[in-house]
Write a protein that holds these residues in place. Structure first.
Motif, PDB file in Angstrom:
ATOM      1  N   GLN A   9      10.949  30.770  45.136  1.00  0.00           N
ATOM      2  CA  GLN A   9       9.920  31.799  45.301  1.00  0.00           C
ATOM      3  C   GLN A   9      10.404  32.926  46.217  1.00  0.00           C
ATOM      4  OE1 GLN A   9       7.094  31.704  43.531  1.00  0.00           O
ATOM      5  NE2 GLN A   9       7.798  29.790  42.618  1.00  0.00           N
ATOM      6  N   ILE A  10      11.030  32.553  47.325  1.00  0.00           N
ATOM      7  CA  ILE A  10      11.547  33.567  48.253  1.00  0.00           C
ATOM      8  C   ILE A  10      12.608  34.415  47.570  1.00  0.00           C
ATOM      9  CG2 ILE A  10      12.858  33.909  50.387  1.00  0.00           C
ATOM     10  CD1 ILE A  10      11.518  31.342  51.445  1.00  0.00           C
ATOM     11  N   ASP A  11      13.510  33.749  46.871  1.00  0.00           N
ATOM     12  CA  ASP A  11      14.579  34.439  46.151  1.00  0.00           C
ATOM     13  C   ASP A  11      14.002  35.406  45.127  1.00  0.00           C
ATOM     14  OD1 ASP A  11      17.106  35.091  45.360  1.00  0.00           O
ATOM     15  OD2 ASP A  11      17.483  33.244  44.251  1.00  0.00           O
ATOM     16  N   MET A  12      13.007  34.944  44.385  1.00  0.00           N
ATOM     17  CA  MET A  12      12.405  35.753  43.326  1.00  0.00           C
ATOM     18  C   MET A  12      11.673  36.966  43.896  1.00  0.00           C
ATOM     19  SD  MET A  12       9.610  34.556  40.464  1.00  0.00           S
ATOM     20  CE  MET A  12       8.368  34.214  41.728  1.00  0.00           C
ATOM     21  N   PHE A  13      10.808  36.728  44.890  1.00  0.00           N
ATOM     22  CA  PHE A  13      10.025  37.830  45.441  1.00  0.00           C
ATOM     23  C   PHE A  13      10.902  38.840  46.180  1.00  0.00           C
ATOM     24  CE2 PHE A  13       6.403  34.736  45.171  1.00  0.00           C
ATOM     25  CZ  PHE A  13       5.657  35.470  44.261  1.00  0.00           C
ATOM     26  N   ALA A  14      11.915  38.346  46.881  1.00  0.00           N
ATOM     27  CA  ALA A  14      12.824  39.265  47.574  1.00  0.00           C
ATOM     28  C   ALA A  14      13.577  40.128  46.570  1.00  0.00           C
ATOM     29  CB  ALA A  14      13.804  38.476  48.443  1.00  0.00           C
ATOM     30  N   THR A  15      14.037  39.507  45.484  1.00  0.00           N
ATOM     31  CA  THR A  15      14.760  40.264  44.455  1.00  0.00           C
ATOM     32  C   THR A  15      13.845  41.287  43.791  1.00  0.00           C
ATOM     33  OG1 THR A  15      16.191  38.358  44.033  1.00  0.00           O
ATOM     34  CG2 THR A  15      16.114  40.073  42.347  1.00  0.00           C
ATOM     35  N   PHE A  16      12.616  40.879  43.452  1.00  0.00           N
ATOM     36  CA  PHE A  16      11.668  41.806  42.828  1.00  0.00           C
ATOM     37  C   PHE A  16      11.346  42.975  43.754  1.00  0.00           C
ATOM     38  CE2 PHE A  16       9.621  38.417  39.868  1.00  0.00           C
ATOM     39  CZ  PHE A  16      10.769  38.444  39.101  1.00  0.00           C
ATOM     40  N   TYR A  17      11.138  42.663  45.030  1.00  0.00           N
ATOM     41  CA  TYR A  17      10.768  43.702  45.995  1.00  0.00           C
ATOM     42  C   TYR A  17      11.869  44.749  46.127  1.00  0.00           C
ATOM     43  CZ  TYR A  17       9.924  45.910  50.523  1.00  0.00           C
ATOM     44  OH  TYR A  17       9.763  46.823  51.532  1.00  0.00           O
ATOM     45  N   PHE A  18      13.098  44.282  46.337  1.00  0.00           N
ATOM     46  CA  PHE A  18      14.196  45.228  46.520  1.00  0.00           C
ATOM     47  C   PHE A  18      14.567  45.924  45.217  1.00  0.00           C
ATOM     48  CE2 PHE A  18      14.985  42.472  50.276  1.00  0.00           C
ATOM     49  CZ  PHE A  18      14.912  43.462  51.240  1.00  0.00           C
ATOM     50  N   THR A  19      14.351  45.242  44.084  1.00  0.00           N
ATOM     51  CA  THR A  19      14.615  45.888  42.796  1.00  0.00           C
ATOM     52  C   THR A  19      13.640  47.036  42.554  1.00  0.00           C
ATOM     53  OG1 THR A  19      15.462  43.822  41.862  1.00  0.00           O
ATOM     54  CG2 THR A  19      14.778  45.524  40.311  1.00  0.00           C
ATOM     55  N   SER A  65      24.326  48.909  41.685  1.00  0.00           N
ATOM     56  CA  SER A  65      23.444  48.706  42.831  1.00  0.00           C
ATOM     57  C   SER A  65      22.591  47.455  42.654  1.00  0.00           C
ATOM     58  CB  SER A  65      22.540  49.931  43.020  1.00  0.00           C
ATOM     59  OG  SER A  65      23.303  51.084  43.288  1.00  0.00           O
ATOM     60  N   SER A  66      22.181  47.185  41.417  1.00  0.00           N
ATOM     61  CA  SER A  66      21.382  45.994  41.147  1.00  0.00           C
ATOM     62  C   SER A  66      22.185  44.724  41.414  1.00  0.00           C
ATOM     63  CB  SER A  66      20.898  46.021  39.693  1.00  0.00           C
ATOM     64  OG  SER A  66      20.139  44.871  39.402  1.00  0.00           O
ATOM     65  N   ASP A  67      23.450  44.706  40.983  1.00  0.00           N
ATOM     66  CA  ASP A  67      24.313  43.551  41.248  1.00  0.00           C
ATOM     67  C   ASP A  67      24.544  43.381  42.747  1.00  0.00           C
ATOM     68  OD1 ASP A  67      24.528  43.050  38.558  1.00  0.00           O
ATOM     69  OD2 ASP A  67      26.409  44.159  38.321  1.00  0.00           O
ATOM     70  N   LEU A  68      24.770  44.499  43.416  1.00  0.00           N
ATOM     71  CA  LEU A  68      24.989  44.456  44.860  1.00  0.00           C
ATOM     72  C   LEU A  68      23.749  43.940  45.581  1.00  0.00           C
ATOM     73  CD1 LEU A  68      27.020  45.194  47.104  1.00  0.00           C
ATOM     74  CD2 LEU A  68      25.946  47.441  47.209  1.00  0.00           C
ATOM     75  N   LEU A  69      22.594  44.386  45.128  1.00  0.00           N
ATOM     76  CA  LEU A  69      21.336  43.932  45.708  1.00  0.00           C
ATOM     77  C   LEU A  69      21.173  42.432  45.533  1.00  0.00           C
ATOM     78  CD1 LEU A  69      18.461  44.390  46.828  1.00  0.00           C
ATOM     79  CD2 LEU A  69      17.740  44.899  44.501  1.00  0.00           C
ATOM     80  N   ARG A  70      21.522  41.933  44.357  1.00  0.00           N
ATOM     81  CA  ARG A  70      21.408  40.500  44.088  1.00  0.00           C
ATOM     82  C   ARG A  70      22.318  39.700  45.019  1.00  0.00           C
ATOM     83  NH1 ARG A  70      18.282  36.685  43.446  1.00  0.00           N
ATOM     84  NH2 ARG A  70      19.119  34.863  42.389  1.00  0.00           N
ATOM     85  N   HIS A  71      23.536  40.168  45.204  1.00  0.00           N
ATOM     86  CA  HIS A  71      24.468  39.485  46.105  1.00  0.00           C
ATOM     87  C   HIS A  71      23.943  39.485  47.541  1.00  0.00           C
ATOM     88  CE1 HIS A  71      27.551  38.667  43.218  1.00  0.00           C
ATOM     89  NE2 HIS A  71      27.772  39.941  42.938  1.00  0.00           N
ATOM     90  N   ARG A  72      23.296  40.553  47.933  1.00  0.00           N
ATOM     91  CA  ARG A  72      22.777  40.629  49.301  1.00  0.00           C
ATOM     92  C   ARG A  72      21.617  39.663  49.516  1.00  0.00           C
ATOM     93  NH1 ARG A  72      23.196  47.089  50.995  1.00  0.00           N
ATOM     94  NH2 ARG A  72      25.488  47.115  51.002  1.00  0.00           N
ATOM     95  N   VAL A  73      20.741  39.579  48.536  1.00  0.00           N
ATOM     96  CA  VAL A  73      19.633  38.618  48.640  1.00  0.00           C
ATOM     97  C   VAL A  73      20.179  37.195  48.706  1.00  0.00           C
ATOM     98  CG1 VAL A  73      17.635  37.654  47.440  1.00  0.00           C
ATOM     99  CG2 VAL A  73      17.957  40.128  47.510  1.00  0.00           C
ATOM    100  N   ILE A  74      21.160  36.899  47.861  1.00  0.00           N
ATOM    101  CA  ILE A  74      21.756  35.561  47.835  1.00  0.00           C
ATOM    102  C   ILE A  74      22.369  35.214  49.184  1.00  0.00           C
ATOM    103  CG2 ILE A  74      23.673  34.212  46.884  1.00  0.00           C
ATOM    104  CD1 ILE A  74      23.148  35.615  44.202  1.00  0.00           C
ATOM    105  N   SER A  75      23.150  36.129  49.742  1.00  0.00           N
ATOM    106  CA  SER A  75      23.836  35.843  51.002  1.00  0.00           C
ATOM    107  C   SER A  75      22.848  35.659  52.147  1.00  0.00           C
ATOM    108  CB  SER A  75      24.829  36.964  51.333  1.00  0.00           C
ATOM    109  OG  SER A  75      24.165  38.203  51.486  1.00  0.00           O
TER     110      SER A  75
END
Length: 227
Positions: A9-19, A65-75
């Protein structure tokens, strides 16, 4: 399991928010670029081609930028899980009083933290953070276990690791950390590597990657005998 679902849930919402933030900025940039191109190329036959060329560059930049954003959320999520786990094992080590327990535990934790650090470092490198952010994340990772050890030493006189309360709290925290780390390892780290185009093209690489994964799991499970 609950920790893994919560991490999802955290991963999903963080990704959606920054996307959404990225999409909003991208729309603004495209509008500004279109206006600028329109002013410069007004009345020109090449206006449409120039605008489309500019839009293609913006689309590529948005994808990157989307790929970079995903990597940042993951890290960031991965570091949170590792930090929580590191504090817990640090407290366990600091509260231990028997040298026969401390020595093998220290060796096992050294290997454990080493490989966790490698995984986190690779994730941070892919995220391309600024130097300040990298330094802060590295500092947090480096200090959490020593801080946990200091806390464990401080409470060692009143802490009974065999008491029901201590066992319940430690079990819950360990289970939560395990859920976070299992989710991150399988969903965000292994999937990206094992489903990559390079992996799909080489059966030999697939074989050795799976062998390495199973060996790593075996060695880390073996460390649990002491840790």
């Amino acid at each position: 399991m609950l920790a893994a679902v919560a991490t999802l849930q955290i991963d999903m919402f963080a990704t959606f928010y920054f996307t959404r933030r990225l999409s909003s900025k991208g729309a603004t940039n495209r509008s500004e670029a279109a206006d600028e191109n329109g002013d410069k190329e007004a009345g020109s036959i090449d206006h449409a081609e120039h605008t489309n060329h500019g839009h293609s560059h913006l689309a590529e930049a948005s994808c990157s930028s989307s790929d970079l954003l995903r990597h940042r959320v993951i890290s960031q999520v991965l570091e949170l899980g590792i930090i929580a786990h590191s504090v817990i094992i640090g407290i366990s080590l600091g509260a231990s009083k028997d040298p026969k327990t401390i020595r093998p535990l220290l060796g096992a934790l050294s290997f454990h933290q080493f490989f966790e650090g490698m995984g986190l470092g690779g994730s941070i490198a892919q995220a391309s953070f600024k130097s300040k952010s990298v330094a802060v994340m590295a500092l947090f990772f480096s200090l959490t276990t020593p801080v946990g050890i200091a806390v464990g030493i401080g409470i060692s006189n009143v802490y009974n690791e065999n008491s029901p309360t201590a066992l319940i709290v430690e079990g819950i925290l360990n289970a939560a950390s395990a859920g976070v780390l299992i989710y991150m390892a399988l969903v965000d780290l292994c999937v990206a590597d094992f489903m990559s185009p390079k992996m799909k093209k080489s059966r030999r690489l697939q074989l050795w990657s799976n062998v390495a994964l199973l060996l790593g799991m075996g060695f880390m499970s073996l460390l649990a005998k002491w840790a």
